[in-house]
Write an enzyme that holds these catalytic residues in place. Structure first.
Site, mmCIF file in Angstrom:
data_model
loop_
_atom_site.group_PDB
_atom_site.id
_atom_site.type_symbol
_atom_site.label_atom_id
_atom_site.label_comp_id
_atom_site.label_asym_id
_atom_site.label_seq_id
_atom_site.Cartn_x
_atom_site.Cartn_y
_atom_site.Cartn_z
ATOM 1 C CE1 TYR A 117 42.403 34.938 34.198
ATOM 2 C CE2 TYR A 117 40.201 35.745 34.656
ATOM 3 C CZ TYR A 117 41.280 34.958 34.996
ATOM 4 O OH TYR A 117 41.235 34.209 36.142
ATOM 5 C CE LYS B 179 41.347 37.983 37.189
ATOM 6 N NZ LYS B 179 41.161 36.786 37.997
ATOM 7 C CD GLU C 66 45.716 33.006 44.509
ATOM 8 O OE1 GLU C 66 45.047 34.053 44.545
ATOM 9 O OE2 GLU C 66 46.562 32.780 43.626
ATOM 10 C CG LEU D 288 44.968 37.872 41.099
ATOM 11 C CD1 LEU D 288 45.778 37.983 39.807
ATOM 12 C CD2 LEU D 288 43.513 37.577 40.774
HETATM 13 N N1 PDD Z 1 39.108 35.284 39.854
HETATM 14 N N2 PDD Z 1 42.792 34.547 43.247
HETATM 15 C C1 PDD Z 1 42.536 33.957 42.065
HETATM 16 C C2 PDD Z 1 43.393 32.817 41.619
HETATM 17 C C3 PDD Z 1 41.470 34.418 41.264
HETATM 18 O O1 PDD Z 1 41.234 33.843 40.075
HETATM 19 C C4 PDD Z 1 40.658 35.466 41.737
HETATM 20 C C5 PDD Z 1 39.504 36.024 40.934
HETATM 21 C C6 PDD Z 1 40.962 36.043 42.984
HETATM 22 C C7 PDD Z 1 40.180 37.222 43.531
HETATM 23 O O2 PDD Z 1 40.546 38.397 42.855
HETATM 24 P P1 PDD Z 1 39.533 39.609 42.672
HETATM 25 O O3 PDD Z 1 39.106 39.998 44.025
HETATM 26 O O4 PDD Z 1 40.353 40.651 42.002
HETATM 27 O O5 PDD Z 1 38.383 39.113 41.831
HETATM 28 C C8 PDD Z 1 42.043 35.567 43.704
HETATM 29 C C9 PDD Z 1 38.139 35.746 38.903
HETATM 30 C C10 PDD Z 1 36.891 36.266 39.475
HETATM 31 C C11 PDD Z 1 37.959 34.686 37.827
HETATM 32 O O6 PDD Z 1 38.963 34.124 37.429
HETATM 33 O O7 PDD Z 1 36.833 34.451 37.368
#
Ligand code: PDD
Length: 288
Positions: A33, A147, A179, A203
């Site tokens: 996703y 992801k 993270e 991620l």
């Molecule tokens: N999540 N690390 C994890 C485990 C995440 O799920 C996310 C973002 C990030 C930040 O990544 P980015 O800057 O690309 O949004 C880091 C999204 C927002 C979610 O699962 O809803």
């Protein structure tokens, strides 16, 4: 204005979109996703999100053949049908509908879902006070760079944080922080911005990438290397980054206060840059 869904080529009201109980996303979490923030009807960093979607899909042998241009059209159409200026777009690809069997199905085509929903206004109070987080044991697999839909450790950790009255849970393993459950972590020590390097344990956050390049351009030294819990607790600042939270200052980790317990200078500098890049985006939208 309404919540919109796209399902395998068709747009509809979100409430009307349904997927079979035999979808492998539902049965196995067999999919990937993306979450994209929309500012003033413009999807932010869309190319980066679609590139990462394709990377995630390829990594689990999912054949996602839609091009960037095709995805851009779908996303723009969803946004305009929703009528929301400030929105979040969720894209999900799964290995499709098939009788439950661990083996990949031979003939099934993937399920493509996208939803567009309005984003709630930013909580300005949180930005003023900063947020508190907990640490949680990192029990995830060794491909956190994908992801994937399999978010059980993430949601359990987030819920643990919520029940403790905290904003986020930071994954810790063998004395190092990796993270958050849905965010990237950064720490500021002696004016240097540290964050774990990209690799299978985190991620590759799109906001992370953006923040690091803005920091470098602002002559803030950036170091991508393992961050120990000790270093984080001794840091002057801790930041979270993510598509929806943008950049968020952390003032407390477990029972420990970070810095002077207030959002710090580097946070303010980076967040101001973020806001001005978003207002440039809005300005460009008005002018085109
Ligand atoms: N999540 N690390 C994890 C485990 C995440 O799920 C996310 C973002 C990030 C930040 O990544 P980015 O800057 O690309 O949004 C880091 C999204 C927002 C979610 O699962 O809803």
């Amino acid at each position: 204005m309404s919540d919109i869904a796209y399902l395998n080529g068709e747009f509809m009201k979100l409430a009307e979109a349904t997927v079979s109980v035999e979808d492998r996303g539902f049965q196995f979490g067999d999919g990937v996703y993306e979450v994209i923030r929309v500012y003033d009807m413009t999807p932010h960093l869309l190319r980066e999100h679609i590139d990462r979607l394709k990377f995630s899909a390829t990594s689990i042998h999912l054949d996602e053949w839609l091009s960037y241009d095709e995805w851009e059209k779908i996303v723009q159409e969803g946004i305009s049908q929703s009528g929301y200026a400030e929105a979040k777009v969720y894209i999900q690809l799964t290995r499709g509908v098939a009788p439950r069997d661990h083996r990949f199905p031979c003939t099934t085509s993937l399920t493509r879902v996208m939803t567009v929903r309005e984003v709630e206004p930013d909580d300005l109070q949180l930005r003023k006070t900063g947020v508190s987080v907990i640490t949680a044991q990192d029990i995830r697999w060794n491909r956190c760079d994908i992801k994937s839909l399999n978010l059980l450790p993430n949601i359990l950790a987030k819920q643990q944080a919520i029940q403790a009255g905290m904003f986020e849970a930071l994954f810790v393993r063998e004395g190092f922080v990796f993270e958050g459950s849905s965010s990237t972590v950064m720490v500021v020590s002696n004016g240097v911005l540290y964050t774990p390097a990209e690799g299978p344990r985190i991620l590759s956050g799109i906001t992370r990438d953006w923040v690091l390049s803005v920091a470098r351009a602002s002559e803030i030294k950036v170091v991508e290397e393992p961050v120990s819990v000790e270093m984080m607790l001794d840091a002057q600042e801790v930041l979270l980054t993510g598509t929806i939270i943008e950049i968020m200052p952390v003032v407390k980790v477990d029972e420990y206060c970070i810095g002077d317990g207030k959002p710090g200078k580097i946070y303010h500098r980076l967040y101001q840059k973020f806001l001005s890049s978003i207002s440039e985006l809005r300005y460009r939208h008005v002018c085109t």
